[in-house]
Design a protein around this motif. Sequence first.
Motif, PDB file in Angstrom:
ATOM      1  N   GLU A   1      -5.500  -8.563  -5.791  1.00  0.00           N
ATOM      2  CA  GLU A   1      -5.449  -7.163  -5.356  1.00  0.00           C
ATOM      3  C   GLU A   1      -4.976  -6.304  -6.533  1.00  0.00           C
ATOM      4  OE1 GLU A   1      -6.372  -5.406  -2.710  1.00  0.00           O
ATOM      5  OE2 GLU A   1      -7.211  -7.217  -1.813  1.00  0.00           O
ATOM      6  N   VAL A   2      -5.693  -5.211  -6.793  1.00  0.00           N
ATOM      7  CA  VAL A   2      -5.357  -4.364  -7.938  1.00  0.00           C
ATOM      8  C   VAL A   2      -4.796  -3.025  -7.451  1.00  0.00           C
ATOM      9  CG1 VAL A   2      -6.257  -3.290 -10.048  1.00  0.00           C
ATOM     10  CG2 VAL A   2      -7.238  -5.436  -9.244  1.00  0.00           C
ATOM     11  N   ASP A   3      -3.755  -2.570  -8.130  1.00  0.00           N
ATOM     12  CA  ASP A   3      -3.157  -1.263  -7.818  1.00  0.00           C
ATOM     13  C   ASP A   3      -4.197  -0.160  -8.087  1.00  0.00           C
ATOM     14  OD1 ASP A   3      -1.760   1.113  -7.783  1.00  0.00           O
ATOM     15  OD2 ASP A   3      -0.030   0.346  -8.877  1.00  0.00           O
ATOM     16  N   PRO A   4      -4.465   0.728  -7.086  1.00  0.00           N
ATOM     17  CA  PRO A   4      -5.456   1.803  -7.283  1.00  0.00           C
ATOM     18  C   PRO A   4      -5.180   2.670  -8.508  1.00  0.00           C
ATOM     19  CG  PRO A   4      -4.780   1.710  -4.983  1.00  0.00           C
ATOM     20  CD  PRO A   4      -3.904   0.748  -5.728  1.00  0.00           C
TER      21      PRO A   4
ATOM     22  N   LYS B   1     -15.838  -3.834  -4.882  1.00  0.00           N
ATOM     23  CA  LYS B   1     -14.652  -3.758  -4.014  1.00  0.00           C
ATOM     24  C   LYS B   1     -13.733  -2.599  -4.413  1.00  0.00           C
ATOM     25  CE  LYS B   1     -10.598  -6.586  -2.795  1.00  0.00           C
ATOM     26  NZ  LYS B   1      -9.906  -7.850  -3.073  1.00  0.00           N
ATOM     27  N   PHE B   2     -13.482  -2.467  -5.712  1.00  0.00           N
ATOM     28  CA  PHE B   2     -12.491  -1.486  -6.157  1.00  0.00           C
ATOM     29  C   PHE B   2     -13.062  -0.101  -6.460  1.00  0.00           C
ATOM     30  CE2 PHE B   2     -10.438  -5.565  -7.702  1.00  0.00           C
ATOM     31  CZ  PHE B   2      -9.564  -5.637  -6.632  1.00  0.00           C
TER      32      PHE B   2
ATOM     33  N   HIS C   1       3.654   4.554   9.588  1.00  0.00           N
ATOM     34  CA  HIS C   1       2.577   3.700   9.077  1.00  0.00           C
ATOM     35  C   HIS C   1       2.101   4.201   7.710  1.00  0.00           C
ATOM     36  CE1 HIS C   1       2.442   2.761  13.381  1.00  0.00           C
ATOM     37  NE2 HIS C   1       1.861   1.623  13.031  1.00  0.00           N
ATOM     38  N   HIS C   2       1.407   3.325   7.003  1.00  0.00           N
ATOM     39  CA  HIS C   2       0.718   3.733   5.766  1.00  0.00           C
ATOM     40  C   HIS C   2      -0.508   2.844   5.598  1.00  0.00           C
ATOM     41  CE1 HIS C   2       2.036   0.635   2.528  1.00  0.00           C
ATOM     42  NE2 HIS C   2       2.138   0.090   3.699  1.00  0.00           N
ATOM     43  N   GLY C   3      -1.388   3.208   4.662  1.00  0.00           N
ATOM     44  CA  GLY C   3      -2.579   2.394   4.387  1.00  0.00           C
ATOM     45  C   GLY C   3      -2.317   1.497   3.195  1.00  0.00           C
ATOM     46  N   ARG C   4      -2.594   0.212   3.359  1.00  0.00           N
ATOM     47  CA  ARG C   4      -2.357  -0.740   2.269  1.00  0.00           C
ATOM     48  C   ARG C   4      -3.353  -0.534   1.125  1.00  0.00           C
ATOM     49  NH1 ARG C   4      -3.244  -4.661   5.161  1.00  0.00           N
ATOM     50  NH2 ARG C   4      -5.319  -5.150   4.434  1.00  0.00           N
ATOM     51  N   GLY C   5      -4.572  -0.083   1.492  1.00  0.00           N
ATOM     52  CA  GLY C   5      -5.654   0.070   0.500  1.00  0.00           C
ATOM     53  C   GLY C   5      -6.661  -1.049   0.675  1.00  0.00           C
TER      54      GLY C   5
END
Length: 571
Positions: A68-71, A137-138, A493-497
């Motif tokens: 998983e990569v940080d946006p 994906k990204f 809540h928040h969105g993980r991405g």
Amino acid sequence: MSSRLGEILVKDSLISADQLKQALDYQKKNGGRLGTCLVKMGLVSDDDITAVLSRQYGVPSINLKFYEVDPLVIKLVPQETAIRYQIVPLSRVGSTLTIAMTDPTNVFAMDDIKFMTGFNVEPVVASESAISEAIHKFYGDVESVEELDKVMKDLAGDDASVELSAEEQEMDLATLEKAAEEAPIIKLVNLILTDAVKRGASDIHVEPYEKELRVRFRVDGILQNVMAPPMKLKDAITSRIKIMSKLDISEKRLPQDGRIMIKYLKDGKKKELDFRVSTVPTLFGEKIVLRLLDKENLRLDMTKLGFEQESLTKFERQILKPYGMVLVTGPTGSGKTNTLYSSVARLNTVETNIMTAEDPVEFQLAGINQVQMKEQIGLNFASALRAFLRQDPNIILVGEIRDFETAEIAVKAALTGHLVLSTLHTNDAPSTISRLMNMGIEPFLVATSVNLICAQRLVRRICSQCKEPLQILPQALRDAGYTPEESEKVIIHHGRGCATCNNTGYKGRVGLYEVMEINDELRELILVGASALELKKKALETGMITLRRSGLLKVALGHTTMEEVLRETVL
């Protein structure tokens, strides 16, 4: 690299010499890298190729499937660069950026990324298919990724007719037109427009700078880098957009406005897309902004805009009155036009004559008489309003009250039996009263004409695919505006991405609304010239929900995040 990779695979007994020959023949016929051809033919696996490349170059390998990569790291490298060099940025530690690539010997790619980001580049190896999947994906839609790759390869060719002189004086108009009609340019501009639609963008920005041409999309209210086409295409891209929007391509010194209408098929259905085009001359060329006006995104059902039930009841009660003024306020891009259109759609019946003065007319609504303002010939809001009053209207919509003259006629119209809907640029509902008085409208006219003021903002909605609870200290919630009891119970809540939201954690937007109904108590205060602070205090006593409170309610319902509400509202 191909022959060396083949030799190593044969040497390691992963394939035979005959199989290598077959793979090379397949590569000649179908193109692509040897490693990909071997995987497609089923002779080796992706992991075998990655292990061999890792040993060959003395560089670590990585399995991107579980990475998983940080946006924020993804944003360091534009999509177009990632596609061109087949790389994916993975992480940044200090001044070092780690990237996954198929060919770690590609020094051009590493130098380019080092120059672009300002970081030292550390490569790791991954297979071509894994990198293609990661880019999809990204960065977004795989179709547009592949298409962009193809277009960029076309543009990278030695097509001399596309390359234009940087000196504008030396440019021939015929050459400009010819360049704008070249197939690769047409494909690239079409791709930019369709990709914006796929990503759900509201605006496209094409910006020329001294050493780069930048394309950005505004998605859910936030601008993001999309691509950086080669500088030599700057004039051809600009001209192509200007030709499509029927603007004068020889006029580069003055701002211009136009429209592009596009028809295309989506899921077997014909769709119409409208782009509002604006050009402005800057230091290094013309900056173009295209606003997407997609009728499908226009929500005319008032119950789906995001109003709290009590606020919606007040709003509907006042727009259903036969006369008076209803004002919608907020900054640019806060959804005011959508709220006004929803209001007139709710009132649009055979018995009513609805007239609108807009600058510009964003959406065409059946059964409503819409007038486009043209300042250069003297058709402004004030003159349009005067004309409307001779047209036997029931409801008048004024795009914006900008000056005393417009405000005065609007107030008089509201007092002479017409319902007037309009917008103003103020921060909240109570300060709108002060703004009207500062424009020169007498307090008794404001008190008797204004029925309701609705202040609004748009915040990003949490992506439903990657939504998850978040732990926040009760004290932080109290500081934001929750009561001590609420701060103990509320779940944030928040969105993980994820791929759906392009790793932002947000998908779509929702409105925050502050609805101030002008009752007799507030009218008394307006008549004695009360300040915005006193008006707010009285409105809160009579049940007004503030913008911050509206945001906190939506956070509690899991619609948006605390960061979004804090960014858009104040206590």
